[in-house]
Design a protein around this motif. Structure first.
Motif, PDB file in Angstrom:
ATOM      1  N   ALA B  52       0.834  -1.206   0.000  1.00 16.56           N
ATOM      2  CA  ALA B  52       0.000   0.000   0.000  1.00 16.56           C
ATOM      3  C   ALA B  52       0.871   1.260   0.000  1.00 16.56           C
ATOM      4  N   ASP B  54       1.733   5.408  -0.405  1.00 15.57           N
ATOM      5  CA  ASP B  54       1.072   6.696  -0.165  1.00 15.57           C
ATOM      6  C   ASP B  54       0.610   7.192  -1.532  1.00 15.57           C
ATOM      7  N   VAL B  91      -2.279  -1.881  -3.537  1.00 19.23           N
ATOM      8  CA  VAL B  91      -3.564  -1.478  -2.964  1.00 19.23           C
ATOM      9  C   VAL B  91      -3.710   0.043  -3.154  1.00 19.23           C
ATOM     10  N   HIS B  92      -4.760   0.427  -3.855  1.00 22.06           N
ATOM     11  CA  HIS B  92      -5.001   1.860  -4.100  1.00 22.06           C
ATOM     12  C   HIS B  92      -5.853   2.450  -2.994  1.00 22.06           C
ATOM     13  N   THR B  93      -5.386   3.530  -2.438  1.00 20.81           N
ATOM     14  CA  THR B  93      -6.168   4.213  -1.399  1.00 20.81           C
ATOM     15  C   THR B  93      -6.317   5.678  -1.786  1.00 20.81           C
ATOM     16  N   LYS B  94      -7.118   6.374  -1.008  1.00 23.21           N
ATOM     17  CA  LYS B  94      -7.334   7.791  -1.328  1.00 23.21           C
ATOM     18  C   LYS B  94      -6.311   8.676  -0.643  1.00 23.21           C
ATOM     19  N   GLU B  95      -5.928   8.284   0.571  1.00 18.09           N
ATOM     20  CA  GLU B  95      -4.992   9.149   1.297  1.00 18.09           C
ATOM     21  C   GLU B  95      -4.181   8.318   2.283  1.00 18.09           C
ATOM     22  N   TRP B  96      -3.151   8.942   2.787  1.00 23.79           N
ATOM     23  CA  TRP B  96      -2.167   8.264   3.637  1.00 23.79           C
ATOM     24  C   TRP B  96      -2.807   7.717   4.927  1.00 23.79           C
ATOM     25  N   GLN B  98      -5.623   6.527   5.332  1.00 26.13           N
ATOM     26  CA  GLN B  98      -6.310   5.258   5.005  1.00 26.13           C
ATOM     27  C   GLN B  98      -5.301   4.108   4.952  1.00 26.13           C
ATOM     28  N   VAL B  99      -4.121   4.429   4.404  1.00 26.97           N
ATOM     29  CA  VAL B  99      -3.050   3.422   4.345  1.00 26.97           C
ATOM     30  C   VAL B  99      -2.679   2.973   5.775  1.00 26.97           C
ATOM     31  N   MET B 102      -5.351   0.751   7.294  1.00 30.34           N
ATOM     32  CA  MET B 102      -5.340  -0.606   6.739  1.00 30.34           C
ATOM     33  C   MET B 102      -4.131  -1.380   7.263  1.00 30.34           C
ATOM     34  N   GLN B 107      -4.880  -5.189   6.817  1.00 31.46           N
ATOM     35  CA  GLN B 107      -5.546  -5.365   5.517  1.00 31.46           C
ATOM     36  C   GLN B 107      -4.534  -5.165   4.391  1.00 31.46           C
TER      37      GLN B 107
END
Lengths: 124, 565
Positions: B52, B54, B91-96, B98-99, B102, B107
């Motif tokens: 994941a 940033d 894994v694509h996330t919207k913001e740090w 969220q990383v 997870m 996750q």
């Protein structure tokens, strides 16, 4: 003795008017000719003192006629008065250079003016 | 010399930045990757490892708009994949944040670039840092060293290592916390804060991306901390930590150098502070401006030439059309003259004959007179038409315009006396001779005198003035309605003035048009002025007619003086 004048114009009515007006004075004997090409022959036979000559005629122009007459020694002494319907200075002068000092009249010409001109030319 | 020093520092910085971090790297360039059997088995047992990044941490790592994983950490991750012969699942996330969530919830399995902190050690294991960026202070206000920043407003990103650094130092500044590096840099650029503390990689990258050209790095910045990023591994997978540690250690100097060059070379020297750049830019701007000015001048010249040429062509075209018109009018006029003048001659001589033959009573005299007049009228029209249509060729000789005027007045003497018109001449005796066609000019003057005489009826005053005149006044120049003469030019000026009613029709533009007449039917052909103008024009002169301010009409003709040619 009456002076002889040959009137050459392709317009018969005009030659008749000129003849009538000239002969009325009692001073002139007038012969008319309506074909330019016959003017030279008429001049040889009639032996006029003066030829009254239209510049523009269908079969032969006035200056052609005068040029031919000047080549004939016997006829070269004849004076000319030219008459034209289309007047410009240029035409007058080109005529003048060929004819050598004789008069040039513009149609329509009044009889008084015509007679005065004839007297002047014949008096020269 | 300061520029040169700056340049050297800038050149050195990126070299130190990434490559310089790992000690002894140059002497142990290749560390062979030797995985134990247990480690290999572990990898086989875990075919899916979720990584994941940033999503917004350029130039270290970020996702592009179309989802591609980019940056320094991304390149390292790919090299590690090659070494291990595995593929991580991104894994694509919207913001740090969220990383981090997870990661805490397991996750995701690894983070490709994460700074170590006590808090994160509760759920992550870390490799030795493979990415390092020097800490720098950036200012838009020209501070030269850290001492000058005492008490100033300094931006840092919340919870970044710099926040911690400054908070726990005895450095007396006012902290201003921002959410992102870009926010702080923009504030620094606009003067909202006095400086920002961050890492050089982010700073140079963002400055370049966002064109924050007024920012510069404080030379003597005193920040001795680096931003250090490691792989973070979920702490229940210690096998993976050792595997990644070995993989990173196996990367060669050249590989690391390639990554550095790829992402950081452009920042070398900070081109916007390089004097060579500025001199080149100014030089290029000057050249471009000169080219632009040159192009504009050239365009203007071209435009003027096109206009001039167009005007010339139009004039030529108008002349051609006029010539054609004149030619056809000429043919028509000759034809009409021949066909009409012979009958006129017959009528004239017929009337002359009858006037002698008929009894001399009053009625007969009047009839004959009417015929005479009718013939003269018709003849005048035809003669005017012939005159108008003639391709005028002047017979020019040196002559005196005053003499032409005197002879013309003599010729109209009868008409003038009959109408009791007073004639006053004011003819200058210093006039030079002109190359003129006396008979044509006589025609013009007779025409003008007759027009005046007819306009004035009885007891009029006809004035004729000649003089040398230098065209200085606007009023005088305006009489040259064909723009033949220049301001300041001396011309031979002839004015014919009457005290009649003037030009009744105000439309003087038509006055020279053929067949334009205001006279009653039978008294004018409408060709006189048209012919007159042609003649004057053939003398390179101009003619203008207008009402005089003291009443009556004024005709002005101007002639060019002989210029000794």
């Amino acid at each position: 003795m009456k002076k002889r004048i040959l009137v050459v114009d392709d317009e018969p009515a005009l030659t008749r008017m000129v003849k009538l007006n000239l002969e009325r004075t009692g001073n002139y004997e007038v012969l008319t000719e309506n074909q330019g090409s016959k003017a030279i022959q008429a001049a040889r036979e009639f032996k006029p003192d003066l030829i009254f000559l239209d510049v523009m005629m269908p079969d032969m122009t006035g200056d052609e006629i005068s040029a031919q007459l000047k080549e004939d020694e016997e006829l070269s002494r004849i004076k000319f008065i030219f008459m034209t319907a289309i007047v410009t200075k240029d035409e007058t002068e080109s005529m003048g250079s060929k004819i050598g000092g004789n008069e040039f009249l513009a149609k329509p010409v009044k009889t008084d003016e015509l007679l005065a001109t004839i007297e002047r030319v014949l008096g020269e | 010399m300061r520029h040169v020093i700056n340049l050297k520092i800038c050149l050195l910085l990126p070299v130190l930045l990434v490559a310089g971090y790992l000690p002894g790297l140059a002497s142990a360039q290749v560390v062979p990757l030797e995985l134990t059997e247990a480690e290999q088995r572990w990898l086989e047992a875990h075919p899916i490892i979720r990584a994941a990044p940033d999503p917004d941490f350029a130039p270290f790592e970020w996702f592009t708009l179309d989802g591609a994983y980019k940056g320094i950490a991304a390149d390292y991750l790919r090299l590690v994949e090659q070494r291990l012969g595995i593929k991580f699942e991104l894994v694509h996330t919207k913001e740090w944040s969220q990383v981090m969530d997870m990661a805490r919830a397991r996750q995701v399995d690894i983070l490709p670039a994460v700074a170590r902190s006590t808090q994160r050690e509760q759920y992550l294991l870390f490799t030795t840092p493979h990415i390092s960026a020097k800490g720098v202070i950036v200012t838009g206000k020209g501070y030269e060293n850290i001492q000058e920043l005492k008490g100033k407003k300094i931006a840092v990103v919340t919870d970044y290592v710099w926040d911690d650094l400054i908070t726990h130092s005895n450095f007396e500044v006012r902290l201003y916390r921002v959410e992102r590096n870009l926010d702080g840099l923009e504030l620094a650029a606009l003067g909202g804060v006095d400086a920002m503390v961050s890492d050089i990689a982010s700073v140079t990258y963002l400055i370049r991306q966002h064109g924050l050209s007024n920012l510069r790095i404080v030379k003597d910045n005193g920040v001795d901390r680096n931003l250090e990023l490691s792989f973070g591994i979920r702490n229940d997978w210690p096998e993976l930590q050792t595997i990644l540690e070995k993989a990173v250690a196996s990367l060669t100097f050249e590989e690391r150098e390639a990554i550095r060059a790829k992402w950081l070379t452009l920042e070398v020297g900070g081109f916007w502070r390089n004097p060579v750049f500025w001199y080149s830019a100014m030089g290029a701007t000057v050249v471009l401006l000169l080219l632009l000015a040159g192009t504009m001048i050239w365009n203007r010249t071209l435009q003027q030439r096109v206009e001039l040429r167009t005007q010339e062509l139009q004039n030529a075209n108008i002349k051609l059309m006029q010539a054609e018109k004149m030619e056809s009018i000429g043919r028509l006029a000759a034809g009409v003259a021949h066909e009409v003048k012979n009958p006129l001659a017959i009528i004239q001589m017929g009337a002359d004959f009858l006037s002698q033959e008929l009894p001399k009573d009053e009625t007969t005299g009047e009839v004959i007179k009417d015929i005479d007049d009718a013939v003269q009228r018709a003849d005048t029209v035809i003669r005017g038409l012939l005159d108008f249509s003639r391709d005028k060729k002047l017979e020019r000789t040196a002559g005196s315009i005053n003499e032409v005027i005197k002879s013309s007045l003599h010729l109209v003497g009868h008409e003038v006396r009959q109408r009791q018109i007073d004639v006053k001449t004011q003819l200058a005796d210093n006039l030079p001779e002109l190359e003129l066609d006396a008979s044509k000019l006589q025609q013009v003057f007779i025409n003008l005198f007759m027009n005046a005489a007819h306009a004035m009826e009885r007891e009029g005053l006809l004035q004729v003035i000649t003089q040398l005149k230098t065209l200085n006044d606007e009023a005088d120049l305006s009489r040259d309605n064909e723009n033949r003469f220049k301001q300041g030019e001396t011309v031979l000026w002839v004015e014919v003035r009457d005290n009649g009613p003037g030009i009744i029709n105000k439309d003087t533009s038509k006055i020279f048009d053929p067949f334009y007449t205001t006279k009653p039917v039978g008294e004018g052909t409408g060709l006189g002025l048209s012919v007159s103008r042609n003649i004057i024009n053939l003398h390179q002169g101009s003619i203008d007619i207008r009402n005089h301010q003291e009443g009556g009409a004024s005709v002005v003709m101007m002639f060019q003086l002989n210029r000794g040619e």
